[in-house]
Scaffold this active site. Structure first.
Site, mmCIF file in Angstrom:
data_model
loop_
_atom_site.group_PDB
_atom_site.id
_atom_site.type_symbol
_atom_site.label_atom_id
_atom_site.label_comp_id
_atom_site.label_asym_id
_atom_site.label_seq_id
_atom_site.Cartn_x
_atom_site.Cartn_y
_atom_site.Cartn_z
ATOM 1 C CB SER A 171 -0.970 -0.026 1.286
ATOM 2 O OG SER A 171 -2.117 0.781 1.221
ATOM 3 C CG HIS A 378 -5.905 -2.321 1.301
ATOM 4 N ND1 HIS A 378 -5.321 -1.959 0.263
ATOM 5 C CD2 HIS A 378 -5.342 -1.223 2.131
ATOM 6 C CE1 HIS A 378 -4.378 -1.239 0.076
ATOM 7 N NE2 HIS A 378 -4.321 -0.775 1.389
#
Ligand SMILES: *[C@@H]1O[C@H](CO)[C@@H](O)[C@H](O)[C@H]1NC(C)=O
Ligand SMILES: *[C@@H]1O[C@H](CO)[C@@H](O)[C@H](O)[C@H]1NC(C)=O
Length: 405
Positions: A171, A378
């Site tokens: 990320s 995620h």
């Protein structure tokens, strides 16, 4: 929706401001291991020691004076640098223990493992000068990419007497790499291969449900936080850790609080997508703190639909960038050999944004696309119950091919 959001924000602000009062977190008798008897209260070094891995602590000073703490599990093999996501820390590569967390598995395979802590998180709060908070916290992911990464990479390469290392980012850990490789392109040559887990370059198509609210009110929020001198966002807070450790249990009466938090923020459909027996432990390690400016910069990426430098407004932009609009990061300058893992249902590393990235990157060697039916959200890239089969094992086999270790 907005009322819910408001109540939630107020609830969080209250939580973040309660200091040393444990009664608020007394949600009845806990079932299972308590906070202090489990891995929940252990920091990165304590976790490594508990599982019998040697932990070295390295202090890296950036050229702008920030003192970063980089942990290392020393091995003779090729060095691998792991870089965490927003508001997180080196803990993210360790909290699930050797059975699930990538850092131990890399060390077991013989890699020399280095875990970065970006400026401002619980482990990297120092500076060589005694800066006032307003100045200390005046950084975004740009400074992490321009200062923290080069300083850490040079430290590792000098330590090992090598010219290249392997990079693994999750990320924001990929955002920083894009910034470094586009603005300091000479660092491309220092990375043998980079593995990008859920790459993020600007968040243009972010699916987070409250993004419109934050984007619309960004200027108000920015001037308000300035006024109340709130420069640090989501600091590591022991009471909040204890609270998460209590409610984030599958057998907790209050697990709905945890479910809502993880659904609302990350699109996690059910808590069991995160390693169930480690849930009270991993949730007790997040957040770890960062600057509010990092969040503002990411929100600007949505508002402007561009992956670009921080927008200070026309006048200051003109002074800083010689242009009223901030320059974009030119990711096409990146020429590091890449492996990309991305998921169709990821709210942050979205299909559209990844497709745009792929059209600009010329050195993608492996692209692993996890489709909708896999349903990989995620946080699952580091904390998921399927992390071994979907991420860790493929990563280890790709590295084995590259390094011939
Ligand atoms: C670590 O090593 C000690 C001493 O050899 C041993 O007793 C302990 O079980 C080991 N712990 C783990 C988690 O392997
Ligand atoms: C989605 O991915 C799974 C697992 O790789 C695969 O079995 C399936 O055929 C894919 N579905 C589609 C619609 O592509």
């Amino acid at each position: 929706m907005n009322i819910f959001c408001f109540v939630y924000v107020v609830f969080y602000i209250i939580l973040l401001h309660i200091k040393n009062s444990s009664s608020v977190f007394d949600f009845g008798k806990q079932i299972g291991e308590s906070y202090s008897n489990s891995d929940a209260s252990l920091d990165s070094v304590q976790l490594l020691q508990k599982y019998n891995y040697t932990a070295e602590t390295h202090i890296v000073i950036t050229s702008d004076g920030y003192r970063l703490t980089v942990y290392r599990v020393p091995r003779k093999g090729p060095p691998v640098l792991l870089v965490h996501g927003i508001g997180d820390s080196s803990d993210c590569w360790l909290v699930l223990g050797p059975k699930y967390s990538l850092a131990y598995q890399l060390a077991d395979a013989g890699y020399d493992v280095w875990l970065l802590n970006s400026r401002g998180n619980r482990y990297s709060k120092g500076h060589i000068r005694n800066l006032p908070p307003k100045l200390y916290w005046d950084f975004s992911y740009e400074e992490m990419g321009l200062q923290d990464l080069p300083a850490t990479i040079d430290h590792i390469l000098f330590n090992r007497g090598l010219s290249k290392l392997i990079y693994i980012g999750f990320s924001q850990g990929t955002t920083e790499l894009f910034v470094m490789c586009s603005m300091r392109p000479e660092y491309n040559a220092k990375i043998e291969h980079a593995i990008l887990l859920a790459p993020v370059a600007g968040l243009q198509h972010i699916q987070y449900p409250f993004i419109k609210f934050w984007s619309r009110n960004l200027n108000i929020v920015m001037s308000l936080t300035e006024k109340i001198e709130l420069y640090e966002a989501f600091p590591s807070n022991e009471n909040l850790n204890k609270f998460h450790n209590t409610v984030c249990r599958l057998n907790s009466l209050y697990k709905i609080i945890c479910e809502l938090e993880y659904y609302k923020n990350f699109g996690l459909p059910r808590l069991t997508n995160l390693v169930p027996e480690k849930l009270p432990i991993l949730t007790a390690h997040v957040p770890s703190g960062t600057s509010a400016k990092v969040f503002f910069h990411f929100i600007q990426g949505y508002s402007t639909q561009k992956f670009q430098r921080f927008d200070y407004g026309k006048r200051k932009n003109q002074e800083l960038y010689s242009s009223p609009i901030p320059p974009e990061y030119d990711v096409s300058r990146m020429n590091v050999p890449l492996t990309i893992f991305a998921s169709e249902v990821d709210w942050y590393s979205t299909n559209k944004d990844v497709a745009k990235l792929l059209s600009k990157l010329k050195t993608v060697e492996n692209y692993v696309f996890l489709n909708k039916s896999v349903g990989f959200t995620h946080l699952e890239f580091v904390y998921g119950s399927r992390v071994n089969s979907i991420i860790n094992r493929p990563v280890l086999s790709i590295l084995k091919k590259i390094t011939k270790l």
